[in-house]
Design a protein around this motif. Structure first.
Motif, short mmCIF file in Angstrom:
data_model
loop_
_atom_site.label_atom_id
_atom_site.label_comp_id
_atom_site.label_asym_id
_atom_site.label_seq_id
_atom_site.Cartn_x
_atom_site.Cartn_y
_atom_site.Cartn_z
N ARG A 1 -41.68 -47.00 -35.70
CA ARG A 1 -41.92 -48.19 -35.53
C ARG A 1 -41.76 -48.62 -33.75
N SER A 2 -41.75 -47.68 -33.16
CA SER A 2 -41.71 -48.38 -31.66
C SER A 2 -42.50 -47.51 -30.85
N ASP A 3 -43.76 -46.89 -31.37
CA ASP A 3 -44.73 -46.63 -30.68
C ASP A 3 -46.12 -47.63 -30.65
N GLY A 4 -45.68 -48.40 -31.14
CA GLY A 4 -46.78 -49.75 -30.52
C GLY A 4 -48.19 -49.48 -30.72
N MET A 5 -48.19 -48.96 -31.96
CA MET A 5 -49.68 -47.66 -32.56
C MET A 5 -49.74 -48.94 -33.82
N PRO A 6 -50.87 -48.94 -34.26
CA PRO A 6 -51.06 -50.01 -35.85
C PRO A 6 -50.42 -49.57 -37.09
N HIS A 7 -49.67 -49.86 -37.69
CA HIS A 7 -49.30 -48.94 -38.77
C HIS A 7 -49.37 -50.09 -39.90
N SER A 8 -49.20 -48.89 -41.47
CA SER A 8 -49.40 -50.01 -42.58
C SER A 8 -47.97 -50.45 -43.87
N LYS A 9 -47.70 -49.23 -42.95
CA LYS A 9 -46.15 -48.39 -43.83
C LYS A 9 -45.11 -48.39 -43.40
N SER A 10 -43.40 -48.52 -43.66
CA SER A 10 -42.66 -48.87 -43.30
C SER A 10 -41.84 -47.52 -43.15
N PRO A 11 -41.48 -46.53 -42.04
CA PRO A 11 -41.15 -45.40 -42.71
C PRO A 11 -39.49 -45.40 -42.58
N ASP A 12 -39.02 -45.96 -42.97
CA ASP A 12 -37.31 -46.58 -43.54
C ASP A 12 -37.01 -45.78 -44.29
N TRP A 13 -35.62 -45.60 -44.84
CA TRP A 13 -35.10 -45.55 -46.61
C TRP A 13 -36.09 -44.87 -46.92
N LEU A 14 -36.96 -43.66 -46.05
CA LEU A 14 -37.82 -42.77 -47.35
C LEU A 14 -37.33 -41.26 -47.70
N GLY A 15 -35.82 -41.24 -46.80
CA GLY A 15 -34.88 -39.76 -48.10
C GLY A 15 -34.76 -38.76 -46.81
N ASN A 16 -35.05 -37.45 -47.34
CA ASN A 16 -34.66 -36.65 -46.47
C ASN A 16 -36.60 -36.09 -46.36
N ALA A 17 -36.85 -35.67 -45.58
CA ALA A 17 -38.14 -35.20 -44.44
C ALA A 17 -38.47 -34.43 -45.88
N ASP A 18 -38.08 -34.16 -46.84
CA ASP A 18 -39.37 -33.29 -48.15
C ASP A 18 -39.54 -34.37 -48.68
N MET A 19 -38.85 -35.46 -48.67
CA MET A 19 -39.38 -36.74 -49.76
C MET A 19 -40.50 -37.67 -48.82
N TRP A 20 -40.56 -37.51 -47.95
CA TRP A 20 -41.00 -38.81 -46.81
C TRP A 20 -42.79 -38.82 -47.20
N ASN B 1 -41.99 -22.53 -42.19
CA ASN B 1 -42.50 -22.30 -40.48
C ASN B 1 -41.71 -22.37 -39.78
N GLY B 2 -39.84 -22.21 -40.10
CA GLY B 2 -38.64 -23.09 -40.05
C GLY B 2 -38.19 -23.85 -40.44
N ALA B 3 -38.40 -24.71 -40.79
CA ALA B 3 -38.00 -25.67 -41.38
C ALA B 3 -36.78 -26.05 -42.42
N GLY B 4 -35.98 -26.17 -42.90
CA GLY B 4 -34.38 -25.69 -43.31
C GLY B 4 -35.10 -26.58 -44.44
N ASP B 5 -33.78 -26.33 -45.45
CA ASP B 5 -34.68 -26.66 -46.86
C ASP B 5 -34.18 -27.48 -47.29
N ARG B 6 -34.38 -28.65 -46.74
CA ARG B 6 -34.59 -30.11 -46.81
C ARG B 6 -36.28 -30.77 -46.45
N GLY B 7 -36.68 -29.21 -45.77
CA GLY B 7 -37.97 -30.36 -45.23
C GLY B 7 -37.92 -30.23 -43.06
N HIS B 8 -38.87 -31.10 -42.70
CA HIS B 8 -38.66 -31.38 -41.61
C HIS B 8 -40.02 -32.16 -41.15
N VAL B 9 -39.74 -33.34 -40.18
CA VAL B 9 -40.42 -34.04 -39.73
C VAL B 9 -40.46 -33.97 -38.49
#
Length: 254
Positions: free
Chosen positions: A164-183, A205-213
């Protein structure tokens, strides 16, 4: 759409429009003009590089300014085409993505690229300008909702804020996507670009049982990437590290 056996390549020239932002890197690019060709009369301009998200239509013979190209988009099942090559274009009506087969760019090579056409994400866009210290919840030891579907200080909260904050063009919202492994992003990148989200599957590679982003801050020439992340190693705190580009399971482009 009809398919022609031979696609003539018109000599490209810089479009007269002002520079247009590369959707991956944020670099301002001067589009190169090509033509719409070999359609049934119309060509769909898509919001993202895949079918079924049409924003407007072009006509056979229309001029378009090609900003850059990717070779890892969706296919065109409606025309039984398996190419993954798409062009990010600019016209007087705005920007968008078109299936490269119907543009008079040079014929794609075996790697899916049209020779001489700029690759999206190249040229000066290897580093994001995002300042991770601006994250509004840098030291939360409890469980507080951030208003975007996550808990403050979690990896998902930080990654969503970064998009939301990097000022680059994005076409999809990153909000309300659930746990990291659900994104899921607008689409998956097969290689990293600054502004992407690196995603780890569960316990990879070190991520937990719900993934990581994590947010990709920079792509280095030595095959490594720099990531900004929260909740890696220390609960709800910022972590910055440089890792091999093949450490995450995939890259999500928003």
């Amino acid at each position: 759409m009809l398919t022609a056996a031979i696609v003539p390549v018109l000599a490209p020239h810089a479009a007269s429009a002002a520079c247009v932002t590369d959707p991956y890197s944020g670099v301002c690019v001067s589009p190169v003009t090509y033509k719409v060709f070999s359609t049934d009369g119309t060509l769909a301009v898509q919001k993202t590089p895949k079918v079924d998200n049409v924003v407007r239509w072009l006509k056979e013979g229309d001029s378009v300014g090609v900003v850059c190209q990717i070779n890892n988009g969706g296919t065109d099942p409606y025309d039984n085409m398996t190419s993954h090559t798409w062009d990010y274009i600019s016209t007087a009506a705005g920007t968008g993505w078109v299936y490269d087969h119907f543009i008079t760019t040079p014929a794609q090579g075996t790697d899916g690229w049209s020779p001489g056409v700029r690759h999206c994400g190249s040229g000066g866009g290897s580093t994001s300008s995002l300042n991770p210290n601006n994250y509004p919840w840098p030291a939360v030891d409890g469980w507080v909702a951030d208003g975007h579907g996550y808990y403050e200080g979690e990896c998902v909260s930080f990654a969503a804020w970064a998009i939301r904050s990097d000022g680059m063009p994005h076409s999809k919202s990153p909000d309300w996507l659930g746990n990291a492994d659900m994104w899921t992003g607008a689409y998956v990148d097969t290689s990293p670009h600054a502004g992407d989200i690196a995603q780890w599957d569960d316990k990879v590679n070190g991520a937990g049982d719900r993934g990581h982003v994590a947010y990709v801050a920079a792509v280095n020439s030595d095959g490594t990437i720099k990531v900004y992340e929260y909740n890696w190693g220390t609960m709800h705190r910022l972590n910055i590290r440089t890792i091999p580009a093949n450490a995450p399971s995939r890259y999500l482009h928003f």
